[in-house]
Write a protein that holds these residues in place. Structure first.
Motif, PDB file in Angstrom:
ATOM      1  N   LYS A   1      70.500 -64.368-108.704  1.00 36.81           N
ATOM      2  CA  LYS A   1      69.945 -65.234-107.676  1.00 36.81           C
ATOM      3  C   LYS A   1      70.976 -65.444-106.573  1.00 36.81           C
ATOM      4  O   LYS A   1      72.140 -65.744-106.849  1.00 36.81           O
ATOM      5  N   TYR A   2      70.533 -65.282-105.354  1.00 37.37           N
ATOM      6  CA  TYR A   2      71.430 -65.370-104.210  1.00 37.37           C
ATOM      7  C   TYR A   2      71.335 -66.718-103.527  1.00 37.37           C
ATOM      8  O   TYR A   2      70.279 -67.334-103.460  1.00 37.37           O
ATOM      9  N   GLY A   3      72.454 -67.138-102.967  1.00 36.74           N
ATOM     10  CA  GLY A   3      72.464 -68.262-102.049  1.00 36.74           C
ATOM     11  C   GLY A   3      72.518 -67.737-100.625  1.00 36.74           C
ATOM     12  O   GLY A   3      72.072 -66.619-100.340  1.00 36.74           O
ATOM     13  N   SER A   4      73.091 -68.528 -99.743  1.00 39.47           N
ATOM     14  CA  SER A   4      73.149 -68.154 -98.332  1.00 39.47           C
ATOM     15  C   SER A   4      74.487 -68.584 -97.754  1.00 39.47           C
ATOM     16  O   SER A   4      75.094 -69.556 -98.205  1.00 39.47           O
ATOM     17  N   SER A   5      74.939 -67.870 -96.736  1.00 38.86           N
ATOM     18  CA  SER A   5      76.167 -68.223 -96.042  1.00 38.86           C
ATOM     19  C   SER A   5      76.137 -67.635 -94.641  1.00 38.86           C
ATOM     20  O   SER A   5      75.509 -66.590 -94.396  1.00 38.86           O
ATOM     21  N   ASP A   6      76.872 -68.272 -93.728  1.00 41.72           N
ATOM     22  CA  ASP A   6      76.889 -67.767 -92.360  1.00 41.72           C
ATOM     23  C   ASP A   6      77.705 -66.493 -92.203  1.00 41.72           C
ATOM     24  O   ASP A   6      77.757 -65.920 -91.116  1.00 41.72           O
ATOM     25  N   ILE A   7      78.311 -65.988 -93.287  1.00 42.39           N
ATOM     26  CA  ILE A   7      78.950 -64.674 -93.230  1.00 42.39           C
ATOM     27  C   ILE A   7      77.905 -63.595 -92.973  1.00 42.39           C
ATOM     28  O   ILE A   7      78.216 -62.514 -92.456  1.00 42.39           O
ATOM     29  N   GLY A   8      76.640 -63.885 -93.318  1.00 44.66           N
ATOM     30  CA  GLY A   8      75.575 -62.916 -93.054  1.00 44.66           C
ATOM     31  C   GLY A   8      75.504 -62.553 -91.589  1.00 44.66           C
ATOM     32  O   GLY A   8      75.330 -61.368 -91.230  1.00 44.66           O
ATOM     33  N   ASN A   9      75.618 -63.529 -90.713  1.00 45.51           N
ATOM     34  CA  ASN A   9      75.556 -63.266 -89.280  1.00 45.51           C
ATOM     35  C   ASN A   9      76.725 -62.393 -88.831  1.00 45.51           C
ATOM     36  O   ASN A   9      76.570 -61.549 -87.944  1.00 45.51           O
TER      37      ASN A   9
ATOM     38  N   CYS B   1      79.829 -56.744-103.295  1.00 46.59           N
ATOM     39  CA  CYS B   1      78.540 -56.311-102.736  1.00 46.59           C
ATOM     40  C   CYS B   1      77.379 -57.205-103.155  1.00 46.59           C
ATOM     41  O   CYS B   1      76.254 -56.734-103.339  1.00 46.59           O
ATOM     42  N   ARG B   2      77.652 -58.476-103.305  1.00 46.89           N
ATOM     43  CA  ARG B   2      76.570 -59.425-103.530  1.00 46.89           C
ATOM     44  C   ARG B   2      75.958 -59.806-102.193  1.00 46.89           C
ATOM     45  O   ARG B   2      76.667 -60.113-101.242  1.00 46.89           O
ATOM     46  N   GLY B   3      74.641 -59.775-102.134  1.00 48.58           N
ATOM     47  CA  GLY B   3      73.960 -60.108-100.889  1.00 48.58           C
ATOM     48  C   GLY B   3      73.780 -61.601-100.720  1.00 48.58           C
ATOM     49  O   GLY B   3      74.364 -62.415-101.447  1.00 48.58           O
ATOM     50  N   GLY B   4      72.980 -61.980 -99.775  1.00 51.25           N
ATOM     51  CA  GLY B   4      72.677 -63.382 -99.515  1.00 51.25           C
ATOM     52  C   GLY B   4      71.351 -63.485 -98.792  1.00 51.25           C
ATOM     53  O   GLY B   4      70.937 -62.558 -98.087  1.00 51.25           O
ATOM     54  N   LEU B   5      70.680 -64.593 -98.976  1.00 53.12           N
ATOM     55  CA  LEU B   5      69.369 -64.787 -98.372  1.00 53.12           C
ATOM     56  C   LEU B   5      69.490 -65.358 -96.961  1.00 53.12           C
ATOM     57  O   LEU B   5      70.435 -66.060 -96.627  1.00 53.12           O
ATOM     58  N   ALA B   6      68.501 -65.028 -96.149  1.00 56.64           N
ATOM     59  CA  ALA B   6      68.383 -65.672 -94.839  1.00 56.64           C
ATOM     60  C   ALA B   6      67.875 -67.094 -95.050  1.00 56.64           C
ATOM     61  O   ALA B   6      67.056 -67.347 -95.940  1.00 56.64           O
ATOM     62  N   THR B   7      68.356 -68.018 -94.233  1.00 61.87           N
ATOM     63  CA  THR B   7      67.942 -69.404 -94.426  1.00 61.87           C
ATOM     64  C   THR B   7      68.039 -70.204 -93.133  1.00 61.87           C
ATOM     65  O   THR B   7      68.782 -69.844 -92.217  1.00 61.87           O
ATOM     66  N   ARG B   8      67.272 -71.252 -93.073  1.00 63.79           N
ATOM     67  CA  ARG B   8      67.435 -72.293 -92.062  1.00 63.79           C
ATOM     68  C   ARG B   8      66.801 -73.565 -92.596  1.00 63.79           C
ATOM     69  O   ARG B   8      65.982 -73.522 -93.529  1.00 63.79           O
ATOM     70  N   LYS B   9      67.138 -74.689 -92.002  1.00 62.49           N
ATOM     71  CA  LYS B   9      66.561 -75.968 -92.419  1.00 62.49           C
ATOM     72  C   LYS B   9      65.622 -76.475 -91.336  1.00 62.49           C
ATOM     73  O   LYS B   9      65.848 -76.267 -90.143  1.00 62.49           O
TER      74      LYS B   9
END
Length: 396
Positions: free
Chosen positions: A308-316, A161-169
């Protein structure tokens, strides 16, 4: 219980095949959307175990779907495979283990398919490291008939249940006017526009939404010091707690760029990558994974409040289907992900022992979903209560 023991035994029975697959992927690292060898090796093993494979889904050459039908109609459970590497350091995120765990889980579960109502699926998802493979696949409808999705990521801790941040470049290009440095008034300095961009971003950090982060580099700033550069470019990684916050941060940057255009007379162009959304791990699936992996000596924990969270496309993916992206320890705390140290850790005997535990736990969790109607209802009750419904325009 007997069927669960059989599933674990079936996975143990292909230990050498799975370790060989992990090693093959690791020894030939391939970057986003170029994972041809990895996909060939994965598909070869799945087809050996009688999975029906469709290649090149969602218009991506290195994406695939492999499926194995149970005895009757029921839910579709997908195990997500990643296999792309990082520039220069190879599998410094351990994707050789991710892909192999999902493959092992699916094969193990397929051996009791005659006791299962539903469908076992492996979805090969290329380009996680910046390419947004899963984002493309979600947008192309790949997950429309998937009911549950699971994967495990190697780490330095056991976490559910670790979350992740929204991100884009963002890539920001400035076009000015070249001039000799002896007559700077005749030019329009594109590099100065880039420098102002960094300075203005620093000035607005105090008003950005909490958990927001902007990190950037100058990718081009001129060719020689005695010429005013007519072209300069910078790139930024933008993260935020949610897609909504991400839009606010990006809007601030766009306003900065417009202001610099007006102030300096440069012309600007902003290019944006796909949005990786924040992540919504499903607690009920994760708790089952926690219970199942405990029998192999691994204790899962919830993340600390200040992690501290990173990001991954699993969020989508987690926006459209109940999903988990849990973490399994393969290296000592302090080993940095995306480093050569982690690359080396991802091919050790310890990593492969952990990989086997992860494959078994994923398979057993899949079996729980297939066999427990109340669990399926609980999963979807949480999904509908906790996951926001974004309009497609929110994440363009």
């Amino acid at each position: 219980m007997m069927l669960k023991q059989q599933i674990s035994g079936e996975i143990e029975g292909i230990r050498e095949e799975l370790i060989d697959l992990s090693k093959r992927i690791h020894e030939k690292p391939e970057l986003a959307f170029n994972e041809y060898s990895a996909v060939e090796n994965i598909i070869s093993l799945l087809e050996k175990h009688n999975f029906n494979v469709k290649k090149g889904i969602a218009g991506l050459e290195t994406a695939f779907r492999a499926e194995y039908n149970g005895k009757g109609k029921g839910p579709t459970v997908a195990f997500l495979a990643e296999y792309d590497a990082l520039p220069e350091i190879g599998h410094g995120c351990g994707h050789n283990l991710i892909g192999t765990m999902s493959v092992g889980a699916a094969i193990g579960l397929s051996k009791v398919a005659n006791k299962i109502d539903g469908k076992i699926v492996v979805i090969g998802t290329p380009g996680e490291e910046g390419g947004g493979g899963k984002v493309i696949m979600v947008n192309k409808g790949v997950f429309d008939d998937i009911d549950y999705a699971m994967m495990i990521h190697p780490s330095t801790s056991n976490i559910i249940c670790r979350g992740g941040l929204a991100t884009r470049k963002l890539k920001i290009e400035y076009h000015g006017k070249s001039a000799h440095s002896s007559s700077p008034e005749e030019g329009i300095n594109a590099l100065q526009a880039v420098i102002h961009t960094f300075n203005f971003i620093d000035h607005i950090r105090a008003i950005l939404p909490l958990k927001s982060n902007i990190n950037g580099i100058i990718t081009e700033g001129g060719k020689v010091p005695n010429v005013i550069p007519d072209y300069a470019c910078c790139s930024f990684s933008v993260r935020a707690d949610t897609v909504s916050d991400l839009k606010i941060v990006v809007k601030h940057i766009e306003h900065i760029v417009k202001s610099i255009e007006n102030f300096m007379g440069v012309k600007a162009n902003i290019s944006k990558t796909l949005v990786y959304t924040e992540r919504y791990p499903n607690k009920f699936i994760a708790e089952k994974l926690k219970d199942n992996i405990a029998q192999f000596g691994e204790e899962m924990h919830y993340p600390k409040p200040n992690i501290k969270y990173g990001s991954s496309d699993i969020g989508n993916v987690s926006l459209v289907v109940p999903a988990i992206h849990s973490y399994l320890k393969i290296a000592e705390l302090g080993t940095i992900s995306h480093s050569m140290a982690f690359t080396n850790a991802a091919i050790t005997e310890n990593a492969h022992n952990q990989m086997m535990k992860g494959a078994k736990a994923l398979a057993l969790t899949g079996f729980d979903i297939f066999s427990d109607e109340k669990l399926r209802q609980d999963i979807y009750d949480e999904f509908y209560k906790t996951v926001p419904k974004y309009d497609k325009y929110d994440i363009e």
